[in-house]
Motif scaffolding. Structure first.
Motif, PDB file in Angstrom:
ATOM      1  N   ASN A   1     201.873 102.322  20.052  1.00 27.69           N
ATOM      2  CA  ASN A   1     202.535 103.570  19.694  1.00 27.69           C
ATOM      3  C   ASN A   1     203.381 103.996  20.889  1.00 27.69           C
ATOM      4  OD1 ASN A   1     203.271 106.246  19.186  1.00 27.69           O
ATOM      5  ND2 ASN A   1     201.398 106.690  18.061  1.00 27.69           N
ATOM      6  N   GLU A   2     204.688 103.769  20.795  1.00 24.67           N
ATOM      7  CA  GLU A   2     205.580 104.028  21.921  1.00 24.67           C
ATOM      8  C   GLU A   2     205.680 105.514  22.255  1.00 24.67           C
ATOM      9  OE1 GLU A   2     207.144 101.945  23.815  1.00 24.67           O
ATOM     10  OE2 GLU A   2     207.176 100.012  22.772  1.00 24.67           O
ATOM     11  N   GLU A   3     205.555 106.379  21.232  1.00 24.68           N
ATOM     12  CA  GLU A   3     205.773 107.809  21.436  1.00 24.68           C
ATOM     13  C   GLU A   3     204.801 108.410  22.435  1.00 24.68           C
ATOM     14  OE1 GLU A   3     205.859 109.967  17.806  1.00 24.68           O
ATOM     15  OE2 GLU A   3     207.625 108.920  17.022  1.00 24.68           O
ATOM     16  N   ASP A   4     203.525 108.129  22.268  1.00 24.59           N
ATOM     17  CA  ASP A   4     202.548 108.691  23.209  1.00 24.59           C
ATOM     18  C   ASP A   4     201.985 107.632  24.156  1.00 24.59           C
ATOM     19  OD1 ASP A   4     200.986 107.266  21.496  1.00 24.59           O
ATOM     20  OD2 ASP A   4     199.694 108.929  20.898  1.00 24.59           O
ATOM     21  N   LYS A   5     202.659 106.505  24.218  1.00 23.28           N
ATOM     22  CA  LYS A   5     202.288 105.404  25.115  1.00 23.28           C
ATOM     23  C   LYS A   5     200.799 105.066  24.979  1.00 23.28           C
ATOM     24  CE  LYS A   5     203.548 103.418  29.546  1.00 23.28           C
ATOM     25  NZ  LYS A   5     204.079 103.622  30.898  1.00 23.28           N
ATOM     26  N   SER A   6     200.405 104.831  23.728  1.00 24.78           N
ATOM     27  CA  SER A   6     199.013 104.477  23.453  1.00 24.78           C
ATOM     28  C   SER A   6     198.971 103.176  22.672  1.00 24.78           C
ATOM     29  CB  SER A   6     198.322 105.584  22.664  1.00 24.78           C
ATOM     30  OG  SER A   6     198.901 105.721  21.373  1.00 24.78           O
ATOM     31  N   THR A   7     197.833 102.510  22.730  1.00 22.52           N
ATOM     32  CA  THR A   7     197.650 101.250  21.999  1.00 22.52           C
ATOM     33  C   THR A   7     196.309 101.281  21.271  1.00 22.52           C
ATOM     34  OG1 THR A   7     196.597 100.167  23.894  1.00 22.52           O
ATOM     35  CG2 THR A   7     198.987  99.937  23.697  1.00 22.52           C
TER      36      THR A   7
ATOM     37  N   THR B   1     197.613  99.106  33.269  1.00 20.39           N
ATOM     38  CA  THR B   1     198.818  99.012  32.443  1.00 20.39           C
ATOM     39  C   THR B   1     199.574 100.330  32.329  1.00 20.39           C
ATOM     40  OG1 THR B   1     197.572  99.502  30.425  1.00 20.39           O
ATOM     41  CG2 THR B   1     197.780  97.187  31.055  1.00 20.39           C
ATOM     42  N   GLY B   2     198.856 101.453  32.511  1.00 22.64           N
ATOM     43  CA  GLY B   2     199.482 102.743  32.296  1.00 22.64           C
ATOM     44  C   GLY B   2     199.545 103.147  30.830  1.00 22.64           C
ATOM     45  N   TRP B   3     198.841 102.393  29.961  1.00 22.52           N
ATOM     46  CA  TRP B   3     198.798 102.687  28.527  1.00 22.52           C
ATOM     47  C   TRP B   3     197.395 103.159  28.146  1.00 22.52           C
ATOM     48  CZ3 TRP B   3     202.701 102.018  24.726  1.00 22.52           C
ATOM     49  CH2 TRP B   3     203.912 101.510  25.221  1.00 22.52           C
ATOM     50  N   LYS B   4     197.338 104.140  27.240  1.00 22.88           N
ATOM     51  CA  LYS B   4     196.055 104.531  26.672  1.00 22.88           C
ATOM     52  C   LYS B   4     195.566 103.397  25.775  1.00 22.88           C
ATOM     53  CE  LYS B   4     197.370 109.427  26.514  1.00 22.88           C
ATOM     54  NZ  LYS B   4     197.646 110.575  25.611  1.00 22.88           N
ATOM     55  N   ILE B   5     194.288 103.121  25.833  1.00 22.05           N
ATOM     56  CA  ILE B   5     193.745 101.988  25.078  1.00 22.05           C
ATOM     57  C   ILE B   5     192.555 102.465  24.234  1.00 22.05           C
ATOM     58  CG2 ILE B   5     192.658  99.713  25.215  1.00 22.05           C
ATOM     59  CD1 ILE B   5     194.147  99.270  27.840  1.00 22.05           C
ATOM     60  N   ASP B   6     192.679 102.284  22.926  1.00 16.40           N
ATOM     61  CA  ASP B   6     191.584 102.568  21.994  1.00 16.40           C
ATOM     62  C   ASP B   6     191.147 101.234  21.397  1.00 16.40           C
ATOM     63  OD1 ASP B   6     189.762 103.718  20.312  1.00 16.40           O
ATOM     64  OD2 ASP B   6     191.244 104.374  18.826  1.00 16.40           O
ATOM     65  N   ILE B   7     189.883 100.884  21.577  1.00 17.39           N
ATOM     66  CA  ILE B   7     189.399  99.562  21.165  1.00 17.39           C
ATOM     67  C   ILE B   7     188.517  99.686  19.929  1.00 17.39           C
ATOM     68  CG2 ILE B   7     188.132  97.503  21.882  1.00 17.39           C
ATOM     69  CD1 ILE B   7     188.761  98.271  24.788  1.00 17.39           C
ATOM     70  N   LYS B   8     188.795  98.854  18.943  1.00 14.35           N
ATOM     71  CA  LYS B   8     187.970  98.808  17.730  1.00 14.35           C
ATOM     72  C   LYS B   8     187.664  97.350  17.385  1.00 14.35           C
ATOM     73  CE  LYS B   8     189.808 103.077  15.709  1.00 14.35           C
ATOM     74  NZ  LYS B   8     188.575 103.842  15.948  1.00 14.35           N
TER      75      LYS B   8
ATOM     76  N   VAL C   1     198.622  94.497  27.655  1.00 15.64           N
ATOM     77  CA  VAL C   1     197.333  95.133  27.386  1.00 15.64           C
ATOM     78  C   VAL C   1     196.281  94.089  27.033  1.00 15.64           C
ATOM     79  CG1 VAL C   1     196.096  96.658  25.805  1.00 15.64           C
ATOM     80  CG2 VAL C   1     198.296  97.373  26.757  1.00 15.64           C
ATOM     81  N   ALA C   2     196.686  93.091  26.238  1.00 16.61           N
ATOM     82  CA  ALA C   2     195.745  92.024  25.880  1.00 16.61           C
ATOM     83  C   ALA C   2     195.283  91.275  27.117  1.00 16.61           C
ATOM     84  CB  ALA C   2     196.406  91.071  24.890  1.00 16.61           C
ATOM     85  N   ASN C   3     196.223  90.988  28.018  1.00 15.64           N
ATOM     86  CA  ASN C   3     195.860  90.301  29.258  1.00 15.64           C
ATOM     87  C   ASN C   3     194.935  91.170  30.121  1.00 15.64           C
ATOM     88  OD1 ASN C   3     197.538  88.205  28.497  1.00 15.64           O
ATOM     89  ND2 ASN C   3     199.213  88.770  29.875  1.00 15.64           N
ATOM     90  N   ALA C   4     195.242  92.459  30.161  1.00 16.84           N
ATOM     91  CA  ALA C   4     194.484  93.368  31.024  1.00 16.84           C
ATOM     92  C   ALA C   4     193.036  93.504  30.583  1.00 16.84           C
ATOM     93  CB  ALA C   4     195.152  94.738  31.059  1.00 16.84           C
ATOM     94  N   LEU C   5     192.750  93.265  29.307  1.00 14.56           N
ATOM     95  CA  LEU C   5     191.377  93.396  28.802  1.00 14.56           C
ATOM     96  C   LEU C   5     190.545  92.137  29.032  1.00 14.56           C
ATOM     97  CD1 LEU C   5     192.019  95.396  25.523  1.00 14.56           C
ATOM     98  CD2 LEU C   5     190.658  96.155  27.478  1.00 14.56           C
TER      99      LEU C   5
END
Length: 371
Positions: free
Chosen positions: A298-304, A331-338, A283-287
């Motif tokens: 968060n593995e459960e809901d595949k979010s970061t 990546t197929g992961w949800k991404i929330d950026i702060k 995810v870090a690379n993808a950004l």
């Protein structure tokens, strides 16, 4: 009909791959219809074509009965026994009824059947040729266009490039050469229909395969593609050989390989990032090209939850959210950026990287990204 016709069928079988037996069967069926149509016959008939001589015979088929009610379909026991004393009730008797001028009708029918079979065979050959190229790139020449499609001459047939599958800056004219991606091959009653696209993510993938030998050879694997055609794309690459840098291989000497792809896509920006099995790193690379302080998974809901330096927040999100959106699709992961400040205010724990580490990490990511 004669032996010359049979010889012609043999040649047709060799040249077009059309089996002689199939043509003869089709002709027999067509001649039955022709006989009934031309001689006002409602009786059951069978047509026989000699496979070597080409001779044609028409036989009326009648059922042996005690009492005849319809002489077109039935024959009496006495009449059947005159032909062969072994006939019993319920047997089928065949009586030749070949008309004198049936050869002329047969010749016309043969021409129609053979023409139809040749057309069907050519369609089948074209379909088999292009169905194997589904999800591949093809080159063609624009022949014409209307309100829905560009019609592309592919050599043996015509491809359909819907206007909605063109990139925003595509501006093709009649006789222009065009490169496109085969999305679907349909086998219709009018022949094969080949649908093309220039916005499909597979188009970008195939372009890199054609420009990067390491991808074509399987040394470098293109794991994922996220694309907003005509604007920006991201690809994730991985090397099967620790001695081969997957990002460097895709960029090429002095950026030549990625630039060739960019040129074909009319200047579309392309980020090349390193794939990783670790979602934090991936995810870090993808950004890229933004810096990332930390990725919380968060593995459960595949979010970061991604924490970035304050001054990198807008870069990480991108114009109209494009960078974050493409990274999530890649990546197929949800991404929330702060930002770091937002994270602290919300009580989110993260590791603070010192400035030297951040600068080194940023430099590394920029070297792995081609805009």
């Amino acid at each position: 009909m004669n032996s010359q016709f049979i010889e012609a069928l043999n040649e047709l079988e060799k040249e077009k791959g059309i089996q002689k037996e199939i043509v003869l069967e089709a002709m027999e069926a067509a001649l039955i219809s022709a006989y009934k149509r031309n001689f006002n016959s409602a009786q059951n008939v069978r047509v026989d074509i000699h496979p070597e001589l080409g001779d044609i015979h028409v036989y009326a088929r009648k059922t042996v009965v005690e009492e005849v009610e319809d002489d077109r379909l039935e024959i009496s026991m006495d009449a059947a026994h005159e032909l062969n004393p072994r006939y019993q009730e319920g047997d089928i008797v065949e009586i030749e009824v070949t008309p004198r001028d049936f050869g002329r009708i047969a010749a016309q029918t043969a021409k129609q059947v053979v023409t139809q079979r040749i057309r069907e065979a050519e369609r089948s050959i074209i379909y088999e040729l292009y169905i194997d190229r589904e999800n591949d790139i093809i080159n063609g020449i624009i022949q014409r266009m209307d309100g829905k499609f560009l019609y592309i001459d592919l050599g043996k047939t015509e491809g359909l490039l819907p206007l909605k599958e063109l990139m925003p800056l595509d501006n093709f004219k009649h006789n222009d050469r065009v490169k496109a991606f085969i999305t679907k091959v349909d086998n219709t009653t009018k022949g094969p229909q080949i649908f093309l696209s220039r916005v499909h993510p597979g188009f970008l993938k195939r372009l890199f395969e054609s420009e990067v030998p390491e991808i074509y050879d399987g040394v470098v694997e293109l794991r994922s593609v996220a694309r907003e055609a005509g604007d920006r794309s991201k690809i994730a690459v991985h090397s099967q050989d620790s001695n081969v840098d997957p990002v460097g291989a895709c960029v090429g000497p002095k950026g030549a390989r990625v630039q060739a792809v960019v040129n074909e896509l009319n200047g579309e920006k392309i980020d090349i990032v390193r794939w990783s099995a670790d979602p934090r790193e991936y995810v870090a690379n993808a950004l890229s090209p933004s810096k990332v302080t930390q990725v919380i998974v968060n593995e459960e809901d595949k979010s970061t939850l991604v924490v970035v330096p304050d001054y990198q927040l807008s870069l990480a999100i991108g114009k109209r959210g494009q960078n974050a959106r493409l990274a999530a699709r890649l990546t197929g992961w949800k991404i929330d950026i702060k930002s770091e400040t937002q994270a602290r205010e919300e009580g989110i724990q993260f590791d603070n990287l010192n400035e030297d580490t951040v600068a080194e990490d940023h430099e590394k990511r920029e070297s792995e990204t081609e805009m």
